[in-house]
Design a protein around this motif. Structure first.
Motif, PDB file in Angstrom:
ATOM      1  N   ALA A 184      15.925  40.478 -20.330  1.00 14.29           N
ATOM      2  CA  ALA A 184      15.394  40.462 -18.935  1.00 14.29           C
ATOM      3  C   ALA A 184      13.973  40.074 -18.747  1.00 14.29           C
ATOM      4  N   ILE A 185      13.683  38.979 -17.952  1.00 13.45           N
ATOM      5  CA  ILE A 185      12.178  39.126 -18.609  1.00 13.45           C
ATOM      6  C   ILE A 185      11.407  39.485 -16.944  1.00 13.45           C
ATOM      7  N   ILE A 186      10.485  39.489 -17.783  1.00 15.41           N
ATOM      8  CA  ILE A 186      10.039  40.984 -16.508  1.00 15.41           C
ATOM      9  C   ILE A 186       7.958  40.135 -16.280  1.00 15.41           C
ATOM     10  N   GLU A 187       8.177  39.519 -15.353  1.00 15.59           N
ATOM     11  CA  GLU A 187       6.712  38.547 -14.771  1.00 15.59           C
ATOM     12  C   GLU A 187       5.670  39.480 -14.647  1.00 15.59           C
ATOM     13  N   GLN A 194       4.997  42.361  -9.188  1.00 14.76           N
ATOM     14  CA  GLN A 194       6.241  42.193 -10.732  1.00 14.76           C
ATOM     15  C   GLN A 194       7.292  41.565 -10.391  1.00 14.76           C
ATOM     16  N   ARG A 195       8.413  40.698 -10.997  1.00 14.92           N
ATOM     17  CA  ARG A 195       9.437  40.380 -10.078  1.00 14.92           C
ATOM     18  C   ARG A 195      10.665  40.309 -11.634  1.00 14.92           C
ATOM     19  N   VAL A 196      11.652  40.644 -11.834  1.00  9.61           N
ATOM     20  CA  VAL A 196      12.767  40.988 -13.160  1.00  9.61           C
ATOM     21  C   VAL A 196      13.731  40.051 -13.236  1.00  9.61           C
ATOM     22  N   THR A 197      14.029  38.856 -13.297  1.00 10.46           N
ATOM     23  CA  THR A 197      14.750  38.218 -13.899  1.00 10.46           C
ATOM     24  C   THR A 197      16.658  38.978 -14.672  1.00 10.46           C
ATOM     25  N   VAL A 198      17.346  39.356 -14.523  1.00 12.47           N
ATOM     26  CA  VAL A 198      18.539  39.690 -15.338  1.00 12.47           C
ATOM     27  C   VAL A 198      19.126  38.453 -15.584  1.00 12.47           C
ATOM     28  N   GLY A 199      20.106  38.515 -16.667  1.00 10.76           N
ATOM     29  CA  GLY A 199      21.193  37.324 -17.051  1.00 10.76           C
ATOM     30  C   GLY A 199      21.415  38.312 -19.092  1.00 10.76           C
ATOM     31  N   ASN A 200      21.785  36.542 -19.357  1.00  6.98           N
ATOM     32  CA  ASN A 200      22.349  37.062 -21.208  1.00  6.98           C
ATOM     33  C   ASN A 200      21.862  36.141 -21.573  1.00  6.98           C
ATOM     34  N   LYS A 210      16.076  27.706 -12.579  1.00  8.86           N
ATOM     35  CA  LYS A 210      16.133  28.226 -11.318  1.00  8.86           C
ATOM     36  C   LYS A 210      14.966  29.615 -10.777  1.00  8.86           C
ATOM     37  N   ASN A 211      14.355  30.152 -10.944  1.00  8.12           N
ATOM     38  CA  ASN A 211      13.325  31.655 -10.388  1.00  8.12           C
ATOM     39  C   ASN A 211      12.438  30.920 -10.822  1.00  8.12           C
ATOM     40  N   ARG A 212      11.922  29.506 -11.990  1.00 12.14           N
ATOM     41  CA  ARG A 212      10.373  29.177 -12.773  1.00 12.14           C
ATOM     42  C   ARG A 212       9.194  30.332 -12.662  1.00 12.14           C
ATOM     43  N   ILE A 213      10.051  30.838 -13.730  1.00 14.55           N
ATOM     44  CA  ILE A 213       9.078  31.863 -14.691  1.00 14.55           C
ATOM     45  C   ILE A 213       7.930  31.236 -15.545  1.00 14.55           C
TER      46      ILE A 213
END
Ligand code: SAH
Length: 227
Positions: A184-187, A194-200, A210-213
């Motif tokens: 998970a990446i939490i910006e 706050q935005r959370v991106t979850v993957g592996n 894709k989400n331009r983190i």
């Protein structure tokens, strides 16, 4: 002239209400507030009218100078001052100049930002330890020992890890970490943005693109992400 006193203060992550009562009291009374990039305006609004506000990134001399001018200085930093916050370096400079100081710990983003994203850093049966790394500095050009890190069974937490995420992910896989391990990446944790991106490990680099983190962000790697 009597020297001022320095307070090395951790202000917690984005949410203003995570400031401690002690930090609040000291900020309200300080003659000078020296703050970093992660500090919210709400915190600066606590300062008394006459207080001098100084934005400062990485240098310690301003702190020393203001104390030598006789001011009581609140050095306010994001999270906790000793978790990749250079608090120790500032204290070394104060110590050299025989300036009195006090440390007020803060809630570090490394644990609280995952919490705001719903991720407990430990969980019975899933993670019996957690490990916090900087993804940033390569001290003396030396990168972390990922052969060892990949063997750790606890939760891996990277601060300042966005820029080098490809190195982190590729080294973990190379040294044997399961590529399906959740990430998970939490910006901008604990803020309204706050935005959370979850993957592996396998797909997170794609998702980052894709989400331009962008920083500030915290990367959490381990089964606890699924909770
Ligand atoms: N002393 C701080 C960390 C300073 S290093 C602490 O204890 O929290 C700066 C890094 O902290 C950022 O690059 C990011 O990885 C992390 N960070 C701090 N606040 C954050 C927040 N609100 N959301 C996401 N990451 C944060």
């Amino acid at each position: 002239m009597k020297k001022g006193k320095a307070y090395i203060i951790g202000a917690g992550p984005g949410d203003f209400e995570l400031l401690t009562l002690k930090a609040k009291r000291i900020i309200e009374n300080a003659d000078c507030i020296v703050y970093d990039r992660l500090i919210s305006d709400d915190i600066l609004r606590l300062a008394k009218k006459s207080a001098e506000l100084i934005y400062l990134g990485k240098e310690n001399q301003t702190l020393v100078k203001k104390c030598l001018e006789g001011k009581n200085v609140a050095r306010v930093k994001g999270g906790d001052p000793f978790v990749f916050g250079r608090g120790g370096e500032e204290i070394e400079a104060l110590f050299k100049n025989e300036i009195e100081f006090e440390v007020i710990p803060g809630i570090t983003s490394s644990i609280s930002v995952p919490a705001y994203a719903g991720i407990p850093v430990t969980h019975r049966g899933l993670a019996r330890s957690f490990h916090i790394f900087t993804g940033h500095t390569m001290e003396n050009g030396k990168w972390h020992n990922f052969e060892n890190i990949a063997k750790l069974e606890g939760t891996l937490i990277f601060l300042m890890g966005v820029k080098n995420l490809d190195l982190i992910v590729n080294d973990l896989i190379k040294y044997g970490k399961d590529s399906k391990t959740p990430v998970a990446i939490i910006e901008k944790g604990a803020t309204k943005n706050q935005r959370v991106t979850v993957g592996n490990l396998e797909n997170i680099l794609e998702l980052v693109e894709k989400n331009r983190i962008t920083p500030p962000a915290i990367t959490v790697i381990g089964e606890v992400v699924n909770l």
